[in-house]
Write an enzyme that holds these catalytic residues in place. Structure first.
Site, mmCIF file in Angstrom:
data_model
loop_
_atom_site.group_PDB
_atom_site.id
_atom_site.type_symbol
_atom_site.label_atom_id
_atom_site.label_comp_id
_atom_site.label_asym_id
_atom_site.label_seq_id
_atom_site.Cartn_x
_atom_site.Cartn_y
_atom_site.Cartn_z
ATOM 1 N N TYR A 79 33.021 38.841 35.913
ATOM 2 C CA TYR A 79 33.984 39.654 36.755
ATOM 3 C C TYR A 79 33.950 41.329 36.322
ATOM 4 O O TYR A 79 34.428 42.230 37.058
ATOM 5 C CB TYR A 79 35.482 39.423 36.283
ATOM 6 N N ASP B 25 39.091 31.144 33.908
ATOM 7 C CA ASP B 25 39.871 31.300 35.131
ATOM 8 C C ASP B 25 40.210 29.782 35.764
ATOM 9 O O ASP B 25 41.460 29.518 36.101
ATOM 10 C CB ASP B 25 38.974 32.184 35.927
ATOM 11 N N ASP C 18 43.554 27.073 35.427
ATOM 12 C CA ASP C 18 44.472 26.692 36.376
ATOM 13 C C ASP C 18 44.421 25.147 36.637
ATOM 14 O O ASP C 18 45.414 24.527 37.172
ATOM 15 C CB ASP C 18 44.011 27.433 37.994
#
Ligand code: NAD
Length: 359
Positions: free
Chosen positions: A143, A250, A254
């Protein structure tokens, strides 16, 4: 008596109501365990845009940096949807994370026994329960690597993103995960893709070195990310602390969140060197804001993390978590987790039930 400085950012939507409830719980824990708080209330998000024209004002930054920890409600809402992209409430979140140098994101995924049926996982698979702490590296990896939006290569348009990790970055997050495991069940699973990626091989080498040199008491194992995604669904009770890079973290955090069944229950922490930020994972829920019905548990559990990870007040954190469990066990439910036959309460009612059970 110990006194801690907390910067409180209520934010927007349900933020103010859930934070107000949470502060009552912090105060009660302080009373019971012999410490107190100075709260410095500042603005972040839409409310800061209204007051200062920007989502992360200098006053807020200064207060956060001078405090032992930061407690945040949630930011955003339709009122600010017409703001330009670079001045939206959510920009405040990115700005504060970057400015405070928050390098680790902690997301516990837990199923409280009384809420087992809310999980999408079958009860026989949940077995002894699910209580995973995901430690995700937050400031490195793909990222933040170089990228190319478009170039011509061998006659075809392509794009690329560069994944890179340095030893100090992996070292820092590994130590954090090992310390967290020592406060829990002493087991770390490091997740990578070292059968394919060079960054993952460096990751794995570094994790092993730090473990062998400084944390031999912690049980360490390694898992490829694809296998980990499967194991979360079929053998979740295997895990204690999971440490992984930014991209894998990430996605896995979730997935783990969804296993636990309710968004109103999940806390998070973002850890920095100077100070750390604690917030529920849900948003500002504009659809129910101002009605007093929001579930304050995710914020209250974020405060428990604040006590554990920033202030080392583990006993107070344990007491809050036990009180939440007891209130649920005794049948108290806000609307989002309500089932027939339970005691339906609003946010304040849930807080009162928790306050009465802090021992
Ligand atoms: P949301 O999490 O705010 O809401 C999703 C659904 O869950 C809604 O139906 C809401 O009522 C419900 N819900 C959420 N928290 C709850 C709680 N504590 N108790 C009971 N019900 C709860 O997500 P969204 O609707 O996608 O986003 C709303 C706003 O929040 C947007 O402006 C978004 O950008 C912002 N947001 C902020 C954060 C943050 O501050 N960290 C995170 C996500 C979204």
């Amino acid at each position: 008596m110990k006194n801690y400085k907390i910067t409180v950012l209520k934010g927007d939507g349900i933020g103010p109501e859930i934070v107000d409830e949470c502060v009552k719980v912090l105060d009660k824990a302080g009373e019971k365990f012999g410490f107190s708080f100075d709260y410095n209330y500042q603005l972040l998000g839409g409310c800061a845009i209204d007051e200062y024209g920007v989502p992360y004002p200098d006053e807020t930054a200064k207060a956060c940096k001078a405090s032992d920890a930061v407690l945040l409600g949630a930011v955003g809402g339709p009122k600010w949807d017409s703001q330009p992209g670079n001045n939206r409430p959510e920009k405040g979140l990115l700005a504060i994370r970057e400015d405070l140098g928050l390098f680790a994101n902690l997301r516990p995924a837990k199923i409280f026994a009384p809420l087992k049926s809310a999980s999408p996982i079958k009860e026989e698979i949940i077995g002894d329960g699910l209580d995973i702490l995901i430690v995700r590296e937050l400031t490195g990896g793909i990222y933040f690597g170089d990228r190319c939006e478009s170039e011509i290569h061998n006659g075809a348009e392509r794009a690329w993103d560069l994944e890179n990790y340095s030893v100090p970055e992996v070292d820092r997050i590994t130590r954090f995960a090992m310390e967290a495991a020592r406060k829990r069940h002493g087991h770390v699973t490091s997740v990578d893709k070292s059968n394919v990626l060079a960054t993952s091989r460096l990751w794995r080498r570094t994790v092993i070195k730090i473990h062998d040199e400084d944390y031999p008491d912690v049980q360490l194992d390694h898992m490829y990310v694809d296998n980990c995604a499967q194991q979360f669904a079929i053998h979740p009770s295997f895990f204690d602390v999971v440490v992984t890079g930014n991209l894998f973290g990430d996605i896995l955090s979730d997935e783990a969140a969804v296993l636990s069944g309710s968004i109103g229950m999940l806390p998070s922490a973002s850890i920095g060197n100077e100070t750390s930020l604690y917030e529920p994972i849900h948003g500002s829920a504009p659809d129910i804001a101002g009605k007093g019905i929001a579930n304050p548990i995710a914020t209250i559990l974020s405060a428990a993390m604040l006590l554990r990870y920033s202030l080392n007040e583990d006993k107070a954190a344990d007491a809050i978590e036990a009180a939440v469990n007891q209130a649920l066990d005794d049948g108290y439910r806000t609307g989002d987790i309500y089932k027939e036959g339970m005691k339906k309460v609003n946010g304040r009612g849930m807080t009162d039930a928790i306050l009465a059970r802090i021992q």
